[in-house]
Each structure stands twice: as C-alpha cells, then as structure tokens.
Design a protein around this motif. Structure first.
Motif, PDB file in Angstrom:
ATOM      1  N   THR A   1      -0.811  10.226  -1.885  1.00 50.19           N
ATOM      2  CA  THR A   1      -2.185   9.989  -2.317  1.00 50.19           C
ATOM      3  C   THR A   1      -2.501   8.533  -1.990  1.00 50.19           C
ATOM      4  O   THR A   1      -1.899   7.619  -2.549  1.00 50.19           O
ATOM      5  CB  THR A   1      -2.339  10.232  -3.834  1.00 50.19           C
ATOM      6  OG1 THR A   1      -1.954  11.574  -4.122  1.00 50.19           O
ATOM      7  CG2 THR A   1      -3.783  10.012  -4.267  1.00 50.19           C
ATOM      8  N   THR A   2      -3.438   8.313  -1.062  1.00 48.16           N
ATOM      9  CA  THR A   2      -3.690   6.962  -0.551  1.00 48.16           C
ATOM     10  C   THR A   2      -4.195   6.027  -1.639  1.00 48.16           C
ATOM     11  O   THR A   2      -5.138   6.340  -2.359  1.00 48.16           O
ATOM     12  CB  THR A   2      -4.717   7.018   0.598  1.00 48.16           C
ATOM     13  OG1 THR A   2      -4.232   7.900   1.608  1.00 48.16           O
ATOM     14  CG2 THR A   2      -4.941   5.634   1.197  1.00 48.16           C
ATOM     15  N   SER A   3      -3.548   4.864  -1.736  1.00 50.65           N
ATOM     16  CA  SER A   3      -3.972   3.812  -2.668  1.00 50.65           C
ATOM     17  C   SER A   3      -3.706   2.474  -1.986  1.00 50.65           C
ATOM     18  O   SER A   3      -2.555   2.144  -1.690  1.00 50.65           O
ATOM     19  CB  SER A   3      -3.197   3.907  -3.991  1.00 50.65           C
ATOM     20  OG  SER A   3      -3.522   2.826  -4.827  1.00 50.65           O
TER      21      SER A   3
ATOM     22  N   THR B   1       1.123   6.099  -7.101  1.00 52.01           N
ATOM     23  CA  THR B   1      -0.017   6.935  -7.503  1.00 52.01           C
ATOM     24  C   THR B   1       0.326   8.408  -7.400  1.00 52.01           C
ATOM     25  O   THR B   1      -0.023   9.213  -8.273  1.00 52.01           O
ATOM     26  CB  THR B   1      -1.239   6.622  -6.607  1.00 52.01           C
ATOM     27  OG1 THR B   1      -1.540   5.227  -6.709  1.00 52.01           O
ATOM     28  CG2 THR B   1      -2.446   7.430  -7.024  1.00 52.01           C
ATOM     29  N   THR B   2       1.039   8.766  -6.322  1.00 46.93           N
ATOM     30  CA  THR B   2       1.407  10.168  -6.094  1.00 46.93           C
ATOM     31  C   THR B   2       2.319  10.691  -7.192  1.00 46.93           C
ATOM     32  O   THR B   2       2.071  11.757  -7.764  1.00 46.93           O
ATOM     33  CB  THR B   2       2.103  10.312  -4.723  1.00 46.93           C
ATOM     34  OG1 THR B   2       1.237   9.815  -3.698  1.00 46.93           O
ATOM     35  CG2 THR B   2       2.447  11.762  -4.429  1.00 46.93           C
TER      36      THR B   2
ATOM     37  N   PRO C   1      -4.247  -1.542  -2.305  1.00 48.06           N
ATOM     38  CA  PRO C   1      -4.674  -2.687  -3.118  1.00 48.06           C
ATOM     39  C   PRO C   1      -5.335  -3.754  -2.254  1.00 48.06           C
ATOM     40  O   PRO C   1      -5.021  -3.898  -1.067  1.00 48.06           O
ATOM     41  CB  PRO C   1      -3.356  -3.205  -3.706  1.00 48.06           C
ATOM     42  CG  PRO C   1      -2.325  -2.816  -2.694  1.00 48.06           C
ATOM     43  CD  PRO C   1      -2.793  -1.521  -2.090  1.00 48.06           C
TER      44      PRO C   1
ATOM     45  N   SER D   1       0.831  -1.212   0.000  1.00 46.66           N
ATOM     46  CA  SER D   1       0.000   0.000   0.000  1.00 46.66           C
ATOM     47  C   SER D   1       0.861   1.255   0.000  1.00 46.66           C
ATOM     48  O   SER D   1       0.535   2.243  -0.677  1.00 46.66           O
ATOM     49  CB  SER D   1      -0.928   0.003   1.220  1.00 46.66           C
ATOM     50  OG  SER D   1      -1.867  -1.033   1.141  1.00 46.66           O
TER      51      SER D   1
ATOM     52  N   ASP E   1       2.221   1.487  -3.525  1.00 47.82           N
ATOM     53  CA  ASP E   1       1.163   1.877  -4.461  1.00 47.82           C
ATOM     54  C   ASP E   1       0.784   3.345  -4.280  1.00 47.82           C
ATOM     55  O   ASP E   1       0.518   4.052  -5.255  1.00 47.82           O
ATOM     56  CB  ASP E   1      -0.078   1.003  -4.251  1.00 47.82           C
ATOM     57  CG  ASP E   1      -0.022  -0.272  -5.080  1.00 47.82           C
ATOM     58  OD1 ASP E   1       1.104  -0.695  -5.415  1.00 47.82           O
ATOM     59  OD2 ASP E   1      -1.080  -0.840  -5.394  1.00 47.82           O
ATOM     60  N   SER E   2       0.743   3.781  -3.017  1.00 45.05           N
ATOM     61  CA  SER E   2       0.402   5.179  -2.747  1.00 45.05           C
ATOM     62  C   SER E   2       1.465   6.114  -3.311  1.00 45.05           C
ATOM     63  O   SER E   2       1.146   7.154  -3.895  1.00 45.05           O
ATOM     64  CB  SER E   2       0.252   5.405  -1.236  1.00 45.05           C
ATOM     65  OG  SER E   2      -0.822   4.648  -0.721  1.00 45.05           O
TER      66      SER E   2
ATOM     67  N   ARG F   1      -4.153   2.010   5.951  1.00 42.56           N
ATOM     68  CA  ARG F   1      -4.637   3.399   5.985  1.00 42.56           C
ATOM     69  C   ARG F   1      -4.076   4.138   7.202  1.00 42.56           C
ATOM     70  O   ARG F   1      -3.739   5.323   7.121  1.00 42.56           O
ATOM     71  CB  ARG F   1      -6.173   3.406   6.020  1.00 42.56           C
ATOM     72  CG  ARG F   1      -6.806   4.683   5.489  1.00 42.56           C
ATOM     73  CD  ARG F   1      -8.310   4.510   5.369  1.00 42.56           C
ATOM     74  NE  ARG F   1      -8.683   3.510   4.399  1.00 42.56           N
ATOM     75  CZ  ARG F   1      -8.773   3.743   3.100  1.00 42.56           C
ATOM     76  NH1 ARG F   1      -8.510   4.944   2.619  1.00 42.56           N
ATOM     77  NH2 ARG F   1      -9.124   2.777   2.286  1.00 42.56           N
TER      78      ARG F   1
END
Length: 856
Positions: free
Chosen positions: A422-424, A49-50, A426, A42, A45-46, A409
């Motif tokens: 930016t929270t992402s 995404t950022t 999976p 996570s 991935d975050s 989270r």
C-alpha cells in the motif's frame, strides 16, 4: 518597475539559455538527491502501512503441546499484549503435491487479517481461500476443486476454491518459507474452516503490542523494543510450561487409568485363582500374557508422557518469509542514497557555482556603470543575488517536489510485481531543506563571492576589460619535434586549454563525474546481479545442500541419491552454527564447516588457504566486521553452548552467507569431540524446478533429510534483489546522462561567450565555419577523452565505496562493471560532445562579427 529590476529581467530574457541551464542543473541535482533519499523511507513506510492495516502480529509462539485459552491469558500478562490462538499446519496437496501452509480461518480474527484479491472468504466447510501466488504462479482459478493428500489428515480432502488473498505474514511473492513435509519449501498458503484441520488444540499463538505499532518495523528502536517484549513473554511462559506439563501428564494418566485398572484387576484375579487351584501351565501362560500387556501399556504411557513435554518457540517479524530481505533492500537503497545523490549533487553544485561566477564576471562593465551612476553596493549586488536566488529556488523546489513525488512511487510500482504494498510516501522535509540550502549555496553563494570581489574595484577599472593573462609556454611546446608538426589551430587549442584552467577543470570534472555516475549505475546492477554466480562459480562448486537428521542417515540419503539420474557426487561435512567474538564485537549465525574428507572437499569449496590441523579459516565478512586478521584469536560459541578460543589461520573470500572452516583435527582439539556428519554437499546435473522438488521430497520422506537447499533458489533470491534495484539504477543512469549533457552544453556556452571577440576575429581572418567550430570543439574533444578516462577510475572507486557500505550481515557484493557499462558510458559522452559541437556550429555560423568586435 525600478531600473535595476528592469535590468535584471532584461538580463534573464537576453540569456534565457544560461538561466534555464542553471535551473536544469539544480533541478536534476535536487531531484535525484531528494528522490533517492525518499525511496528507502517510502518503502519502509509503505510496508508499515500494509502490515499495520491488516494487524500483522509482532511475535508468533509455537508450542510442542498446542495452546489453550489459558495461554492467551498468560501472554496478555505482558504489558500492552493482545493475543490470539489459531490452528495451523504444513500439509501437501494440489496438482503437483505442493507444500501448503494451511490455516484455520477465523472471521473475527483481529490479527494477520487477509486482504481479499478476488472471490470471498470461506463460508462453509467445503470452501477454501488460496494465496494470490497460487493464482499467479500455479494456475489455480475460482471455482476449481482443490484436493489435499491423505497425509494432510483433514476432515475432507476436496474443497472448492472461492477466493484468492494476500496475508501480511507473507509479504513477498517470491518466497513462502520452509516446511518439514513434501519438498521442504512452502509453495503458498491456504485458509479453510478451523474444524476441518482435525487438530485438538490451537498450534500457533500470535501477539501484538500496542506500544510497538508507532515504530518502524525495520528500525533499531523496534528491534530493541520487540526483543524486550520477547524476553517478557519467555519469562511469563516459563512457569506456564511446567503447569501445562503437569496438566497433560494428569490427562494422560487419566486416559490410561481404565486399561491399568483392568490389568490390575486381572492380575489380582489370577493371583486368587492360583492360590485356590495351585500352579498350572495355563495359569503361567495367562500370567505371561498379563506381563506382556503391562509392558506394552507402560511403553505406551512413557511415549505419551514424552509428548507432554512443553517447549515454546518465539518468532518475530524478522523470521517471516521475505521480511528481512525486504528490509535489507530498503536499507541498501538508503545506503546508495547516502552516497550516489550526494556525489551527483556536488557535481551539479560545482558547475552551477562556475556558471554564476562567469555570469557576474561578464557583467563587469555594467557593475562599473551602476557604481559610476551612484547606486549603492547593496542595490547593485541585489540585482545579481536575486537572479541567482530565483534560479536556485526554482530549480531546487521543482527538483525536490518532482523527486519526492515520482522516484519513490516508481520504485514501489516495480515492487508491486512481487510485493502487495500500500503506497505511502513521506515528505522528506529535512532532505528538501538540505537540498534547497545547498542549491542556494551554489547559486547565491557564488554570486555573493564574485559580486563582493567586483564591487571592491573602482568604477573606472570595472569599465575596462580585465588584463589578459600573460602568455606562458606549455609543456607540449617544449617537445619541439611534436610541436613543430602541429597546425596553427591545433597549437591555439592546446594553448587555450591551459589558458582557461578553471574551465578546463570544470569540463573534466563534469565529464568524469557523469561517466563515473553512469558506470556506477551499471556497476550496481552488475555487482548485485553477479553475487550468486560469483559465490556458486568461484567459491562453491556444489548444486545443493542436504541437512541430515542424524549421522547414520547419510546412508539412507545416498541410497536415494544413487537412484537419481541427476546425481554426480557428494561430500560429507559437519555444519555447526554459532557466533564469533573478538575485539568486543560479535557476529552471529556463522556457519562452521568441517569436512569429513579434506581432499574431496576441495572439489566442492575453494578456499584461499588449505585447512591446518589447528585454527580457523574465516570469511572476509567476519574479518572486516570484527576487525581481525590472520594470526588474531577469536572466540567461537556453538548454538549448543560449546566454546573454544581459536587462532585465525587465513581469511578467505565469500559473498553469500557467513562461513568459517576447520579441519576435523582442529575441530576435535577445539571442542574435544569428533565432528559428526550432518550435511551433504551435492553436485547435480541441471534439473527443472519440478525435478528438484521431487528429489527434495524423496530425501525428506525416505532419505533421513531435514531439508534440501538448492543453489538455484539462492540465485533466484539474488535475481529478485537485483531486479528490485533496476528502476533505481536505470533512473541513475538516465539522470546522470542528462546532467552530463547539460553540464557540457553549459560550459561550452560559457566558453563561447567568453571568447566571442576571439572567434569573430578568426572568422574575419577568413576561417571557414567548420574550422571556427573545430577551433573551439577540439578543446572539448580532448577534455571529453581525458574526462572519460578519469571517470573510469572514479566510477570504480565510487562503486566500491557504495557496495562496501551496502553489505549486509549475509551478503557481500563483488565489485563488477561489465564491458557494456564502459561502452554505454563512453558512447553517451561522445554523443553529448557531438551534439554540443553541432549546436555550437549552428550558433557560430550566425555570429554578428561586427557587433562582437565592438564589444570592449
């Protein structure tokens, strides 16, 4: 509803506590297993995404002669490349002469786009956008006037702050990289209109590859792919460098041509005049002046030509400030996730297995009755398998959903304090499937094994209670003086401990496992947080490192240092970077340190062995990674290409960085050159951040230093790393405590239900309520004490294993558990035992003795 189904629901209703306990144990196990497993991916991935949203470049190129549109075309010759050029330089400015990474803002830029946090982007020549860090940590506000130093060489010095922003180039608020101006450490970045930078050409070229955007930037696949692209870029720019040199050299000659023509014409006129009038003192004076001017022009031309030598430097995302350390942290969490949750889950599964086993064994009479009534084995078994399936599925699915959704989270929310992510998150389908499979193995698997065993017996045998185990003397009974002094209830407790061996071991394992998990949580925090203090307390005894431009610069640096009230002492060393090879393995970025004065050096660095006239002392990281020991031979290659075969004379502890050490004699023998002093190790009195910046600024400006690195900065980096792990550690401690409580409560309930007739008999014989409670609880107390002691060793071993797996190329963690960890783990287990004792006491007070004694 069929009778068997009704019976199952009645069983659940009659034993709600046990059903809920099974669900809770499985829920906790899967929650921590799935949640921690999901945290590392996570985070990655975050971050992906950022940086993807703001089109972070894959490669940055810097050139000694700048970039033009032709360079963009050269870069885009590489398949899938998108290139842009921009203006950039490091300058100083602001209230405290901070080092600023200053960029020219291009509104149409497709790479490294800013994320505006407040205000707006630069729209006119007198406007500036600052790093969000400048607002957070340096106290700047919208509308303030920001002023640069004169040395920044900008078209104007003052600008109005109109916005604050984040940049994908700078992902970590705690670091902004290094520079060769000011104190050598970038404080924040800024953007102004590009024309304001007074640069004739662009200074940075960024490249983004379409084929790499679908890859995880922290994965091996991405690293392999980007390295391949870097090699392709280097190949493309090799002829471009020569072309650029020729072009710039021609431009230089063209710019000097008018002056050269004037001098040539003046020389010709002077020669003609000399022929016409003859030689004279005045003519000789003019000729000397011409020669002097020609020499000056030649020198200027030569210097200008040296500035036309084009060299390209490539950087990848790994070189961006904070990028690698972020990847290391997420990898470290992933490593912990590979060990800690598995251990946690195994304890939960083991206790669940025992609970289900006991539940089915208690239903012997019921199973025998069903068989006598003619129900088939499958119909009878289905009743208990469904019970186990329901408990396992409910616990596993709830734990998986809660774990996957909450733990990552929580960790990312903690990261928001230092990294704008930016929270992402999976969905970890594979991990969830594993968790559900293991949960069902622990519940349904246990039910299958026990039901098969029970169904193999005849109905008549099943409806009779199991024959009690034959009594055996225990070891304590053989110690007659001790056994004689024990009361009746004490003797019963000790006999019962060994009579119910499986329950005894389950309780010990549960308590030891919980203690170990809690200790591991505290140990992770203590070990990671203590890395810097161990390095700079036990091994390094200096406060700062000064890198010198040349050997003769040490005098200049010492002059500056002697003027500082903080200066206590310094020692000179040669610091060479290279790679070490052995056993077909290699470790790069090894710092080879050669002291100028060995006796003095011992006061600054503690090694396990003295430096010999031959060979090499290496750190444990090198030894473990290359699988070598004292007496083995290694190959050391410096970044300048010097190579030597060296014998390892000793292995020394080290926690931060990768170091090797040689004596000056050994260095000379190995490389056939004398080691040149290029670094100073300093001992300083305590200084504030501002005083450190001032000293670094003076050393950089007048002390011939390339840069100054302070130990306090290294400690701050480790502190940040430790704080980023705090939420994971806290959750591990809390959930380990809850698991331990549920396990102890569940096993005590099993104990009571198994021995309810025995306990009722004791009550009928006249024992008081407190005595009946202690009849059972004394066993729990003894098992808790034994479990806690066993947990100390298990916790230390588990922590050692996790930290060994979590080491990175630059950091090795010491194994440390401070006394508060032992105290909290012990107090929690004692508290859980006391709570369970109280609950047991309340339950035993209300036992229906007559009904219990009627039970078969």
């Amino acid at each position: 509803m069929k009778p068997m189904t009704k019976n199952m629901w009645r069983e659940i209703a009659a034993n709600k506590g046990r059903f809920i306990a099974i669900i809770m144990i499985i829920l906790l196990g899967t929650l921590i297993f799935v949640g921690v497993k999901a945290t590392g991916p996570s985070l990655n991935d975050s971050m992906a995404t950022t940086v993807k949203a703001k089109h972070l470049s894959d490669v940055q190129l810097f050139s000694t002669t700048g970039f033009t549109r032709k360079d963009v075309q050269t870069a885009e010759q590489v398949s899938g490349a998108q290139a842009e050029i921009s203006k950039f330089k490091d300058v100083t400015g602001g209230k405290d002469e901070d080092v600023v990474a200053l960029y020219g803002y291009q509104s149409g830029a497709k790479q490294n786009q800013l994320k505006l946090r407040s205000g707006h982007l630069p729209q006119s020549a007198n406007q500036i956008v600052l790093d969000e860090r400048a607002k957070r940590d340096f106290g700047y506000h919208l509308g303030d006037t920001y002023r640069f130093n004169r040395q920044a060489n900008l078209k104007q010095r003052s600008y109005q702050i109109v916005g604050f922003a984040d940049s994908p180039r700078y992902i970590d608020y705690t670091t902004r990289g290094a520079a060769n101006v000011g104190d050598g450490t970038v404080a924040y970045f800024a953007y102004i209109k590009p024309q304001q930078l007074n640069l004739s050409t662009a200074t940075v070229l960024t490249v983004r590859f379409k084929s790499l955007q679908g890859l995880n930037a922290f994965s091996d696949d991405y690293q392999t792919a980007v390295n391949k692209k870097v090699n392709e870029l280097k190949t493309a720019f090799k002829p471009r460098a020569k072309q650029r040199d020729r072009q710039l050299s021609a431009d230089v000659k063209r710019s000097f041509a008018p002056q050269q023509q004037k001098l040539t014409r003046a020389s010709q006129q002077l020669a003609q005049l000399k022929q016409a009038t003859g030689d004279s003192a005045a003519l000789r004076q003019q000729q000397a002046t011409l020669r002097e001017n020609q020499a000056k022009l030649d020198t200027a031309l030569k210097q200008a030509n040296t500035r036309t030598q084009t060299t390209y430097t490539c950087q990848t995302r790994e070189d961006l400030p904070g990028f690698t350390s972020f990847g290391d942290t997420s990898d470290r969490i992933a490593t912990i996730a590979n060990i800690f949750p598995v251990f946690f889950f195994l304890i939960a599964a083991l206790i669940t297995f025992t609970t289900i086993t006991r539940m089915v064994e208690e239903a012997r009479r019921q199973i025998g009755t069903f068989k006598a009534l003619g129900y088939t084995k499958w119909v009878i078994a289905r009743n208990y398998l469904t019970y186990a399936l329901m408990a396992g599925l409910i616990g596993a699915l709830l734990g998986s959903v809660i774990g996957n959704a909450t733990l990552p989270r929580l960790v990312i929310s903690m990261y928001h304090m230092s990294i704008p992510l930016t929270t992402s998150i999976p969905v970890m389908w594979t991990v969830i499937a594993l968790a559900v499979a293991f949960s069902l193995l622990a519940t349904v698997g246990a039910a299958i094994i026990v039901v098969r065993r029970e169904l193999a017996e005849k109905p008549a045998d099943l409806m009779l209670p199991r024959a009690p185990k034959s009594a055996k003397r225990i070891l304590m009974e053989r110690i007659t003086p001790l056994w004689r002094r024990m009361s009746f209830t004490q003797k019963v407790s000790y006999r019962n401990l060994f009579r119910y061996k499986s329950r005894m071991w389950m309780t010990i394992i549960g308590i030891a496992g919980g203690t170990a998990l809690i200790l591991t949580g505290f140990g992770l925090n203590d070990s990671i947080g203590s890395t810097a203090s161990q390095q700079y307390g036990q091994i390094f005894h200096y406060s700062a490192t000064v890198s010198l431009a040349h050997n003769d610069q040490s005098k200049k640096a010492m002059t500056i240092l002697n003027q500082s009230s903080a200066y206590k002492g310094a020692t000179k060393v040669n610091m060479t970077t290279g790679k070490v090879k052995a056993n077909a393995k290699q470790i790069s970025d090894v710092n080879l340190v050669t002291p100028n004065n060995q006796q003095q050096f011992k006061k600054y660095v503690t090694l396990s062995h003295s430096l010999n006239t031959k060979g090499l002392v290496i750190s444990k990281k090198i030894a473990s990674q290359l699988d070598i020991k004292t007496g083995d031979k290694v190959s050391f290659t410096t970044t300048t290409g010097q190579k030597a075969a060296l014998k390892v004379t000793a292995v020394t502890p080290n926690y931060m960085g990768v170091f090797a050490y040689m004596s000056p004699t050994a260095y000379h023998q190995a490389f056939n050159v004398e080691p040149v002093v290029n670094t100073l190790l300093l001992k300083l009195n305590g200084q504030s951040d501002q005083q450190q910046k001032q000293l670094a600024r003076q050393l950089l400006k007048r002390g011939g230093a390339l840069g100054t690195s302070f130990a306090s900065d290294q400690e701050a980096t480790i502190k940040t790393m430790s704080s980023s792990m705090n939420v994971i550690v806290l959750l591990m401690i809390l959930l380990s405590g809850v698991l331990s409580f549920v396990v102890l409560y569940n096993l005590t309930n099993i104990n009571i239900s198994e021995r309810i007739r025995e306990l009722s008999t004791v009550k009928v014989l006249g024992f008081f309520d407190n005595e009946v409670t202690m009849y059972v609880s004394r066993e729990n107390i003894l098992l808790t004490v034994f479990g806690i002691v066993l947990g100390y060793g298990a916790g230390w071993g588990l922590l050692s294993f996790i930290l060994n797996q979590a080491t990175t190329a630059q950091v090795v963690f010491p194994v440390i558990i401070r006394w508060p960890g032992f105290v909290v783990a012990t107090l929690l287990m004692v508290a859980f035992t006391l709570i369970v004792m109280w609950v047991t006491h309340q339950k035993l007070k209300h036992v229906d003795m007559v009904e219990a004694l009627k039970e078969n």
